[in-house]
Design a protein around this motif. Structure first.
Motif, short mmCIF file in Angstrom:
data_model
loop_
_atom_site.label_atom_id
_atom_site.label_comp_id
_atom_site.label_asym_id
_atom_site.label_seq_id
_atom_site.Cartn_x
_atom_site.Cartn_y
_atom_site.Cartn_z
N GLU A 84 2.03 6.48 -6.85
CA GLU A 84 0.93 7.99 -7.54
C GLU A 84 1.54 9.29 -6.60
O GLU A 84 0.38 10.08 -7.37
CB GLU A 84 -0.31 7.20 -6.47
CG GLU A 84 -0.18 6.28 -7.26
CD GLU A 84 -2.21 5.14 -6.98
OE1 GLU A 84 -2.91 6.33 -5.49
OE2 GLU A 84 -2.64 3.96 -6.89
N GLY B 201 2.25 10.29 -3.86
CA GLY B 201 2.08 10.42 -2.57
C GLY B 201 2.88 11.52 -1.69
O GLY B 201 4.40 11.08 -1.76
N ASN C 232 2.52 2.02 -3.28
CA ASN C 232 1.26 2.16 -4.57
C ASN C 232 0.90 3.21 -4.36
O ASN C 232 0.93 4.66 -5.53
CB ASN C 232 -0.34 1.61 -3.95
CG ASN C 232 0.35 0.06 -5.19
OD1 ASN C 232 1.12 -0.33 -5.78
ND2 ASN C 232 -0.71 -0.93 -4.33
N TRP C 233 1.33 4.31 -3.16
CA TRP C 233 0.59 5.60 -2.84
C TRP C 233 1.88 5.98 -2.91
O TRP C 233 1.89 7.34 -3.84
CB TRP C 233 0.87 5.87 -1.15
CG TRP C 233 0.38 7.07 -1.03
CD1 TRP C 233 -1.25 7.46 -0.63
CD2 TRP C 233 0.86 7.73 0.18
NE1 TRP C 233 -0.17 9.13 -0.13
CE2 TRP C 233 0.70 8.90 0.37
CE3 TRP C 233 2.79 7.77 0.96
CZ2 TRP C 233 0.93 9.81 1.47
CZ3 TRP C 233 3.33 8.18 1.26
CH2 TRP C 233 2.72 9.50 1.65
N ALA D 285 0.75 -0.97 -0.05
CA ALA D 285 0.21 0.02 -0.22
C ALA D 285 1.20 1.25 -0.13
O ALA D 285 0.69 2.00 -0.59
CB ALA D 285 -1.20 0.04 1.27
N LEU D 286 2.04 1.04 0.98
CA LEU D 286 2.18 2.33 0.44
C LEU D 286 3.37 2.60 -0.47
O LEU D 286 3.73 4.00 -0.71
CB LEU D 286 3.77 2.83 1.76
CG LEU D 286 2.93 2.37 3.16
CD1 LEU D 286 4.35 2.60 4.39
CD2 LEU D 286 2.54 3.82 3.62
#
Length: 107
Positions: A96, A98, A92-93, A89-90
């Motif tokens: 993107e 983030g 992917n963030w 999840a980190l």
């Protein structure tokens, strides 16, 4: 019927008692044969019960150890999966774009 009832009640309440077999046996004897003297051969039961109690304790400790090991393996597996999901999840963030300062003005 009296013997079965006394043995069942004795088994339910004997777990915290050291050498419970002897205590339950005497209780069942007195419930089944009220007023009769306890035979002298109870000394043989005392010797056998001592050995049997040690074996039961060893089996109990082995079972507790195996259960603790199983819980540890399940916990480790769940923790690894959770950690892997968190890392994905980190990633992917971050891919993107983030940012920790997202939505704030820098400086």
């Amino acid at each position: 019927l009296t013997l079965a009832f006394a043995a069942t009640l004795g088994a339910m309440g004997s777990s915290p008692i050291p050498t419970p077999g002897l205590v339950v046996s005497l209780m069942v004897w007195q419930a089944t044969f009220p007023g009769a003297a306890v035979p002298a051969q109870i000394a043989y039961l005392t010797t056998i019960d001592w050995i049997a109690d040690r074996l039961c304790t060893a089996v109990n400790v082995a079972g507790d150890t195996m259960a603790a090991r199983m819980v540890q393996q399940i916990h480790d597996r769940c923790a690894a999966e959770s950690q892997s999901a968190m890392a994905d999840a980190l990633d992917n963030w971050a891919e993107e774009g983030g940012s920790v300062l997202e939505g704030r003005e820098a400086g």
